[in-house]
Write a protein that holds these residues in place. Sequence first.
Motif, short mmCIF file in Angstrom:
data_model
loop_
_atom_site.label_atom_id
_atom_site.label_comp_id
_atom_site.label_asym_id
_atom_site.label_seq_id
_atom_site.Cartn_x
_atom_site.Cartn_y
_atom_site.Cartn_z
N LEU A 84 15.67 39.49 9.38
CA LEU A 84 15.29 40.76 8.77
C LEU A 84 16.48 41.39 8.06
CD1 LEU A 84 13.24 42.27 11.74
CD2 LEU A 84 12.35 41.15 9.67
N CYS A 85 16.23 41.84 6.85
CA CYS A 85 17.26 42.50 6.06
C CYS A 85 16.74 43.87 5.62
CB CYS A 85 17.62 41.67 4.83
SG CYS A 85 18.85 42.43 3.75
N PHE A 86 17.50 44.92 5.92
CA PHE A 86 17.17 46.28 5.54
C PHE A 86 18.14 46.74 4.46
CE2 PHE A 86 15.55 45.59 9.75
CZ PHE A 86 14.31 46.22 9.75
N VAL A 87 17.59 47.21 3.35
CA VAL A 87 18.42 47.61 2.21
C VAL A 87 18.33 49.12 2.02
CG1 VAL A 87 18.89 47.28 -0.24
CG2 VAL A 87 17.99 45.37 1.12
N LEU A 88 19.48 49.79 2.14
CA LEU A 88 19.56 51.23 2.01
C LEU A 88 20.37 51.60 0.76
CD1 LEU A 88 20.20 50.52 5.38
CD2 LEU A 88 19.19 52.79 5.37
N LYS A 89 20.45 52.90 0.47
CA LYS A 89 21.15 53.34 -0.74
C LYS A 89 22.65 53.45 -0.53
CE LYS A 89 17.31 55.76 -2.92
NZ LYS A 89 16.77 57.06 -3.40
N GLU A 90 23.09 54.34 0.36
CA GLU A 90 24.51 54.60 0.59
C GLU A 90 24.64 55.31 1.93
OE1 GLU A 90 25.75 57.29 -2.52
OE2 GLU A 90 24.46 58.90 -1.81
N VAL A 91 25.84 55.28 2.51
CA VAL A 91 26.05 55.99 3.76
C VAL A 91 26.31 57.46 3.46
CG1 VAL A 91 26.92 54.00 5.00
CG2 VAL A 91 28.52 55.46 3.79
N ASN A 92 25.85 58.31 4.36
CA ASN A 92 26.12 59.74 4.26
C ASN A 92 27.41 60.03 5.02
OD1 ASN A 92 26.12 62.53 4.35
ND2 ASN A 92 24.34 62.70 5.70
N ASP A 93 28.50 60.19 4.28
CA ASP A 93 29.80 60.39 4.92
C ASP A 93 30.71 61.20 4.00
OD1 ASP A 93 32.14 60.30 6.30
OD2 ASP A 93 32.51 58.16 6.01
N LEU A 94 30.80 62.48 4.25
CA LEU A 94 31.67 63.34 3.46
C LEU A 94 33.14 63.13 3.82
CD1 LEU A 94 29.58 66.64 3.44
CD2 LEU A 94 29.73 64.90 1.66
N GLY A 95 33.39 62.32 4.87
CA GLY A 95 34.75 62.06 5.30
C GLY A 95 35.48 61.02 4.47
N GLY A 96 34.75 60.37 3.57
CA GLY A 96 35.44 59.46 2.66
C GLY A 96 35.22 57.99 2.90
N GLY A 97 34.48 57.62 3.94
CA GLY A 97 34.17 56.22 4.17
C GLY A 97 35.33 55.44 4.78
N GLY A 98 35.44 54.16 4.36
CA GLY A 98 36.50 53.31 4.88
C GLY A 98 36.23 52.73 6.25
N TRP A 99 34.98 52.57 6.62
CA TRP A 99 34.64 52.03 7.93
C TRP A 99 33.61 50.92 7.78
CZ3 TRP A 99 29.47 53.37 9.15
CH2 TRP A 99 28.93 54.44 8.42
N ASP A 100 33.05 50.46 8.91
CA ASP A 100 32.22 49.26 8.92
C ASP A 100 30.87 49.57 9.56
OD1 ASP A 100 31.11 46.69 9.32
OD2 ASP A 100 33.11 45.80 9.41
N LEU A 101 29.81 49.49 8.76
CA LEU A 101 28.47 49.74 9.26
C LEU A 101 28.06 48.73 10.33
CD1 LEU A 101 25.84 51.47 8.85
CD2 LEU A 101 25.10 49.71 7.23
N ARG A 102 28.59 47.54 10.24
CA ARG A 102 28.24 46.50 11.23
C ARG A 102 28.72 46.90 12.62
NH1 ARG A 102 31.11 41.92 7.65
NH2 ARG A 102 32.64 43.61 7.75
N GLU A 103 29.92 47.45 12.70
CA GLU A 103 30.44 47.90 13.99
C GLU A 103 29.68 49.12 14.48
OE1 GLU A 103 32.57 46.15 15.75
OE2 GLU A 103 32.56 44.69 14.10
N PHE A 104 29.32 49.99 13.56
CA PHE A 104 28.53 51.18 13.89
C PHE A 104 27.20 50.78 14.51
CE2 PHE A 104 25.35 54.33 12.32
CZ PHE A 104 25.82 55.47 12.95
N ILE A 105 26.56 49.77 13.93
CA ILE A 105 25.27 49.30 14.45
C ILE A 105 25.45 48.65 15.82
CG2 ILE A 105 23.47 47.56 14.10
CD1 ILE A 105 23.68 48.15 11.09
N LYS A 106 26.46 47.82 15.98
CA LYS A 106 26.69 47.16 17.28
C LYS A 106 27.00 48.17 18.38
CE LYS A 106 29.64 43.98 15.73
NZ LYS A 106 30.56 42.80 15.73
N ALA A 107 27.54 49.32 18.00
CA ALA A 107 27.85 50.37 18.97
C ALA A 107 26.64 51.24 19.29
CB ALA A 107 28.99 51.25 18.45
N GLY A 108 25.51 50.95 18.65
CA GLY A 108 24.29 51.70 18.95
C GLY A 108 23.84 52.64 17.85
N ALA A 109 24.63 52.73 16.76
CA ALA A 109 24.27 53.58 15.62
C ALA A 109 23.94 55.00 16.09
CB ALA A 109 23.12 52.94 14.84
N ARG A 110 22.90 55.59 15.52
CA ARG A 110 22.48 56.93 15.94
C ARG A 110 20.97 57.02 15.80
NH1 ARG A 110 24.11 61.02 10.96
NH2 ARG A 110 23.04 59.86 9.30
#
Length: 214
Positions: free
Chosen positions: A39-65
């Motif tokens: 399964l592949c989910f395609v989204l537009k962009e991350v909502n992050d006013l902090g400037g990004g520079g991180w990894d969505l894959r790690e965020f997902i493995k940590a349980g996301a939100r």
Amino acid sequence: MAISKEESVLFDDWKGNREGFVFDGVASELDYLNSNIKLCFVLKEVNDLGGGGWDLREFIKAGARSQTWDNISRWVTCIRHIKSNIKWSEIEKIDENYRKETLRSICAFNLKKSPGSHTTERATFNAVVAEDKDYIIKQYDIYKPDITICCGTGWDLRWALDLNDGEVFETNRGIKWFMNKQNKPVFMYAHPSARVQDSLIVYGLIDAIREVCA
């Protein structure tokens, strides 16, 4: 070449073009490759006013939100048991551990790798997708998904993959979908956190996938 290696090679080249580049893709390569349906989910962009520079894959493995990812977890559960009639009461309550377990098998990526706010600026988004089109094609081709779900990105992905000349189909209940270059279905659906009752968001997609794939 392993998926993680292909991602790394691609992102090493891509990230120099986008300030605040947010990495994404397959959360767990082993779980993705061993899943009964890729399964592949395609989204537009991350909502992050902090400037990004991180990894969505790690965020997902940590349980996301819960926002966004509860409904994606519900979709994954129902798709993986597409021939069963999973009741809402079985998936209504989602916690962090459930998301960790369920989401590790998916691929999820944003068309725009630089972060934005909670509301996408359409002109900026379109410009970035146009500039990064070749990268987007290369990333999508890495995963060879069995089913792709566009989370408010259906027309954008279709254009980015040079599939505008292909036919767009419609389910009996009006959900549009098309075939990718591997003849696998791509569903053009709403964002999982759209302002619609969660059960309607969940079962609307599952109904469409069942009609096309089951």
